[in-house]
Write a protein that holds these residues in place. Structure first.
Motif, mmCIF file in Angstrom:
data_model
loop_
_atom_site.group_PDB
_atom_site.id
_atom_site.type_symbol
_atom_site.label_atom_id
_atom_site.label_comp_id
_atom_site.label_asym_id
_atom_site.label_seq_id
_atom_site.Cartn_x
_atom_site.Cartn_y
_atom_site.Cartn_z
ATOM 1 N N ARG A 131 -1.342 7.402 1.905
ATOM 2 C CA ARG A 131 -0.258 6.578 0.929
ATOM 3 C C ARG A 131 -0.327 5.059 1.293
ATOM 4 O O ARG A 131 -0.245 4.224 0.359
ATOM 5 C CB ARG A 131 0.798 6.385 1.292
ATOM 6 C CG ARG A 131 1.453 8.466 1.503
ATOM 7 C CD ARG A 131 3.140 8.220 1.090
ATOM 8 N NE ARG A 131 3.779 8.220 3.096
ATOM 9 C CZ ARG A 131 3.354 7.825 4.005
ATOM 10 N NH1 ARG A 131 2.530 9.756 3.884
ATOM 11 N NH2 ARG A 131 3.447 7.594 5.423
ATOM 12 N N ARG A 132 -2.235 4.536 0.661
ATOM 13 C CA ARG A 132 -2.681 3.447 0.509
ATOM 14 C C ARG A 132 -2.839 2.505 -0.867
ATOM 15 O O ARG A 132 -3.624 3.706 -2.036
ATOM 16 C CB ARG A 132 -3.228 3.697 1.768
ATOM 17 C CG ARG A 132 -2.822 2.812 3.226
ATOM 18 C CD ARG A 132 -4.523 2.818 3.951
ATOM 19 N NE ARG A 132 -5.186 1.213 4.077
ATOM 20 C CZ ARG A 132 -5.554 1.380 4.495
ATOM 21 N NH1 ARG A 132 -6.599 1.636 5.985
ATOM 22 N NH2 ARG A 132 -7.114 -0.185 4.164
ATOM 23 N N LEU A 133 -2.713 1.574 -0.749
ATOM 24 C CA LEU A 133 -3.081 1.169 -2.182
ATOM 25 C C LEU A 133 -4.130 -0.392 -2.056
ATOM 26 O O LEU A 133 -3.799 -0.781 -1.020
ATOM 27 C CB LEU A 133 -1.870 0.634 -2.985
ATOM 28 C CG LEU A 133 -1.832 0.175 -4.089
ATOM 29 C CD1 LEU A 133 -0.888 0.270 -4.844
ATOM 30 C CD2 LEU A 133 -1.233 -1.132 -4.171
ATOM 31 N N THR A 134 -5.672 -0.463 -2.580
ATOM 32 C CA THR A 134 -5.854 -1.630 -3.079
ATOM 33 C C THR A 134 -5.872 -2.550 -4.178
ATOM 34 O O THR A 134 -6.325 -1.685 -5.232
ATOM 35 C CB THR A 134 -6.624 -1.325 -1.911
ATOM 36 O OG1 THR A 134 -6.951 -0.758 -0.689
ATOM 37 C CG2 THR A 134 -7.944 -2.951 -1.725
ATOM 38 N N LEU A 135 -6.053 -3.855 -4.036
ATOM 39 C CA LEU A 135 -6.427 -3.863 -5.446
ATOM 40 C C LEU A 135 -6.516 -5.819 -5.697
ATOM 41 O O LEU A 135 -6.609 -6.262 -3.998
ATOM 42 C CB LEU A 135 -4.725 -4.788 -5.987
ATOM 43 C CG LEU A 135 -3.871 -5.397 -5.225
ATOM 44 C CD1 LEU A 135 -3.145 -6.115 -6.929
ATOM 45 C CD2 LEU A 135 -2.744 -4.721 -4.556
ATOM 46 N N PRO A 136 -7.395 -6.240 -5.579
ATOM 47 C CA PRO A 136 -8.207 -7.343 -5.720
ATOM 48 C C PRO A 136 -7.237 -8.384 -6.092
ATOM 49 O O PRO A 136 -6.360 -8.300 -6.419
ATOM 50 C CB PRO A 136 -9.411 -7.569 -6.979
ATOM 51 C CG PRO A 136 -8.896 -6.765 -8.149
ATOM 52 C CD PRO A 136 -7.716 -5.401 -7.354
ATOM 53 N N ALA A 137 -6.944 -9.282 -4.831
ATOM 54 C CA ALA A 137 -6.040 -10.638 -4.273
ATOM 55 C C ALA A 137 -7.276 -11.736 -4.653
ATOM 56 O O ALA A 137 -7.765 -12.672 -4.265
ATOM 57 C CB ALA A 137 -5.497 -10.512 -3.090
ATOM 58 N N SER A 138 -7.642 -12.284 -6.400
ATOM 59 C CA SER A 138 -8.196 -12.910 -6.964
ATOM 60 C C SER A 138 -7.575 -14.133 -6.684
ATOM 61 O O SER A 138 -8.315 -15.465 -6.418
ATOM 62 C CB SER A 138 -8.196 -13.258 -8.190
ATOM 63 O OG SER A 138 -6.735 -12.529 -9.023
#
Ligand SMILES: Nc1ncnc2c1ncn2[C@@H]1O[C@H](COP(=O)(O)OP(=O)(O)O)[C@@H](O)[C@H]1O
Ligand SMILES: [Mg+2]
Length: 336
Positions: free
Chosen positions: A268-275
């Motif tokens: 249940r993990r979510l990853t997204l770029p942190a610009s």
């Protein structure tokens, strides 16, 4: 950081080799630093950073290869070269039993500034490095950050056009590191050419115009911090959601503006770029909150030297390094 005055080349090293028995400290290192710019040598423990600095500052002779600093050869013009450079590093030359003032005054005498100028310069540097109050106390009682500032001040006594800083912030707490970065910014704004070594991608990114990644005594990659980050990937946000439903809603919410969201259903993990770093993180948390979703875990992970090495070499840095970059965590924050 902008490039200041690109009139010439301040440091050139070609094919530097230094072997200690079987240990290849330098194995054909090439380096070029333009005048008035900041170059970071980025690499793990044992990569050859200090050896490079020692060769370029005439403290050590390479087995083969050549180098010039400020147009002077590190071997044949060593004496003159030494008067044109400042060095500060792990092997600090600060005398514990002297006061901060006495240390700087002594360096001035060594550089033949004369008594009056040495004293004036010492006072001026104590002021500039925020050490006025501590200046008349023995260095023995200084904090780590104060020692680094004094050491750096010592390197500046003769106002050298080329400065070498060997791991200037290793071992400092985050606050002291940020203070030292600000001091380095000022130097650089004044036009000093700077070669610094570091184990922190974040530090190289913060301070340097260009970065040379060094491994086993050779440069394995060179470019701007942006070049390197675009290869390695920038900061990213890791979220853990309480339920599968929350996860799919979160993907839907965060996927739209940010793009590039990856989700792992089993964890249940979510990853997204942190610009935008922490701003992206707080925006994401707010957007979720508006839909009634609060992650069980949220963190902002910055790319580390390890990430750089994995990308460039396919392997991690050696196990004996302490080269992990700071990982800023929010809320429940796991250190990834
Ligand atoms: N005087 C020396 N004798 C033997 N080996 C050395 C010496 N100086 C450095 N080395 C070795 O050379 C390699 C590079 O060292 P160094 O330049 O200090 O790396 P870094 O500063 O990047 O940690 C390491 O393996 C180190 O152990
Ligand atoms: Mg070193």
């Amino acid at each position: 950081m902008g490039r200041r005055g690109d009139s010439g080349t301040a440091i050139v090293a070609t094919g530097l080799v230094k072997h200690y028995g079987d240990v290849h400290a330098l194995d054909g290192l090439d380096l070029e630093v333009q005048e008035g710019t900041v170059m970071a040598l980025l690499g793990p423990n044992g990569a050859g950073k200090t050896t490079t600095i020692r060769v370029l500052t005439t403290l050590l002779k390479a087995d083969t290869g050549t180098a010039t600093v400020a147009g002077l050869d590190v071997v044949t013009d060593a004496a003159e070269l030494r008067s044109r450079i400042g060095v500060s590093g792990q092997y600090s030359a600060v005398d514990e039993y002297l006061t901060g003032f006495e240390n700087l005054d002594m360096v001035g005498r060594l550089y033949h500034l004369g008594a009056k100028r040495s004293r004036a310069r010492a006072r001026e540097l104590l002021e500039r490095f925020d050490l006025v109050d501590a200046g008349d106390r023995p260095v023995k009682g200084y904090s780590g950050g104060m020692r680094r500032r004094l050491d750096l001040a010592g390197a500046l006594v003769a106002d050298p056009p080329v400065l070498f800083l060997d791991e200037p912030t290793t071992g400092l707490d985050p606050r002291a590191r940020i203070d030292l970065w600000a001091v380095i910014d000022e130097l650089v704004a004044a036009g000093t050419t700077l070669l610094l070594t570091t184990q922190y991608l974040e530090e190289a990114d913060r301070l340097a115009d260009r970065i040379a990644v060094i491994d086993h005594g050779v440069v394995i990659e060179r470019g701007t911090a942006d070049d390197l980050k675009s290869r390695v990937g920038g900061s990213r946000i890791d979220l853990t959601l309480a339920t599968a439903e929350d996860l799919s809603t979160a993907v839907e919410i965060l996927g739209r503006p940010a793009g590039e969201v990856t989700a792992d259903e089993s964890s249940r993990r979510l990853t997204l770029p942190a610009s935008d770093g922490a701003i992206t993180l707080s925006d994401a948390l707010l957007a979720l909150r508006e839909r009634g979703i609060v992650p069980t875990d949220a963190s902002l992970a910055k790319p580390s030297l390890d990430d750089v090495f994995l990308t460039l070499t396919g392997r991690a840095t050696a196990d004996d390094t302490d080269a992990t970059d700071a990982t800023a965590s929010a809320s429940t924050g796991s250190a990834r």
